[in-house]
Design a protein around this motif. Structure first.
Motif, PDB file in Angstrom:
ATOM      1  N   SER A   1      24.446  44.944  22.367  1.00 55.72           N
ATOM      2  CA  SER A   1      23.131  45.376  21.903  1.00 55.72           C
ATOM      3  C   SER A   1      22.388  46.017  23.068  1.00 55.72           C
ATOM      4  N   ARG A   2      21.271  46.653  22.757  1.00 58.17           N
ATOM      5  CA  ARG A   2      20.511  47.303  23.828  1.00 58.17           C
ATOM      6  C   ARG A   2      19.018  47.171  23.549  1.00 58.17           C
ATOM      7  N   ASP A   3      18.261  47.184  24.640  1.00 55.94           N
ATOM      8  CA  ASP A   3      16.800  47.195  24.578  1.00 55.94           C
ATOM      9  C   ASP A   3      16.352  48.358  25.449  1.00 55.94           C
TER      10      ASP A   3
ATOM     11  N   THR B   1      29.287  40.761  20.768  1.00 51.78           N
ATOM     12  CA  THR B   1      28.240  41.580  20.172  1.00 51.78           C
ATOM     13  C   THR B   1      27.503  42.322  21.267  1.00 51.78           C
TER      14      THR B   1
ATOM     15  N   THR C   1      28.091  51.082  17.618  1.00 59.54           N
ATOM     16  CA  THR C   1      28.835  50.148  18.462  1.00 59.54           C
ATOM     17  C   THR C   1      30.331  50.284  18.242  1.00 59.54           C
TER      18      THR C   1
ATOM     19  N   GLY D   1      22.803  53.627  18.998  1.00 62.01           N
ATOM     20  CA  GLY D   1      23.018  52.254  18.555  1.00 62.01           C
ATOM     21  C   GLY D   1      24.354  52.016  17.882  1.00 62.01           C
TER      22      GLY D   1
ATOM     23  N   ILE E   1      28.170  50.869  23.404  1.00 59.82           N
ATOM     24  CA  ILE E   1      27.063  51.149  22.488  1.00 59.82           C
ATOM     25  C   ILE E   1      26.517  52.525  22.807  1.00 59.82           C
TER      26      ILE E   1
END
Length: 134
Positions: free
Chosen positions: A71-73, A69, A58, A56, A52
């Protein structure tokens, strides 16, 4: 210098799900870094799973699209890998990694390589074991 620590692995039955976490420390600008996920099964070569970018975007290994899947925070400095419908062949040690290379006393950060080749990643976590078994 960014350090990565994976967690969330475990023993799961086929068809189950897991969410792996990659915690980044030492990065004041984590939101500008891309992060990748790799895995290595016993007796097999390491393979790229996903990446990623800071924006954002991917990237996934073609054969794994649909079940994985990423994802990132950025606020938590975390990257996640959700794995659904786990199969026996998903058994492996999963690693998160930072694309780039060390030079002198620093680290040159790069973006996600579209081919997910491990040689493009210079900093690695210690890995978390995922075992799929009935």
């Amino acid at each position: 210098q960014v350090q990565l620590v994976e967690s969330g692995g475990g023993l799961v039955q086929p068809g189950g799900s897991l969410r792996l976490s990659c915690a980044a420390s030492g990065a004041a600008t984590f939101e500008y870094h891309s992060i990748g996920w790799f895995r290595q099964a016993p007796g097999k070569e390491r393979e790229g799973v996903s990446c990623i970018s800071y924006s954002g975007s991917t990237y996934y290994k073609d054969s794994l699209k649909g079940r994985f899947t990423i994802s990132r925070d950025n606020a938590k400095k975390m990257v996640y890998l959700q794995i659904d419908n786990l199969k026996f062949e998903d058994t492996a040690v999963y690693y998160c990694a930072l694309p780039g290379t060390y030079y002198g006393g620093g680290y040159y950060y790069t973006g996600c390589p579209v081919d997910l080749q491990g040689r493009a990643f210079g900093s690695w976590g210690q890995g978390t074991q995922v075992t799929v078994s009935s």
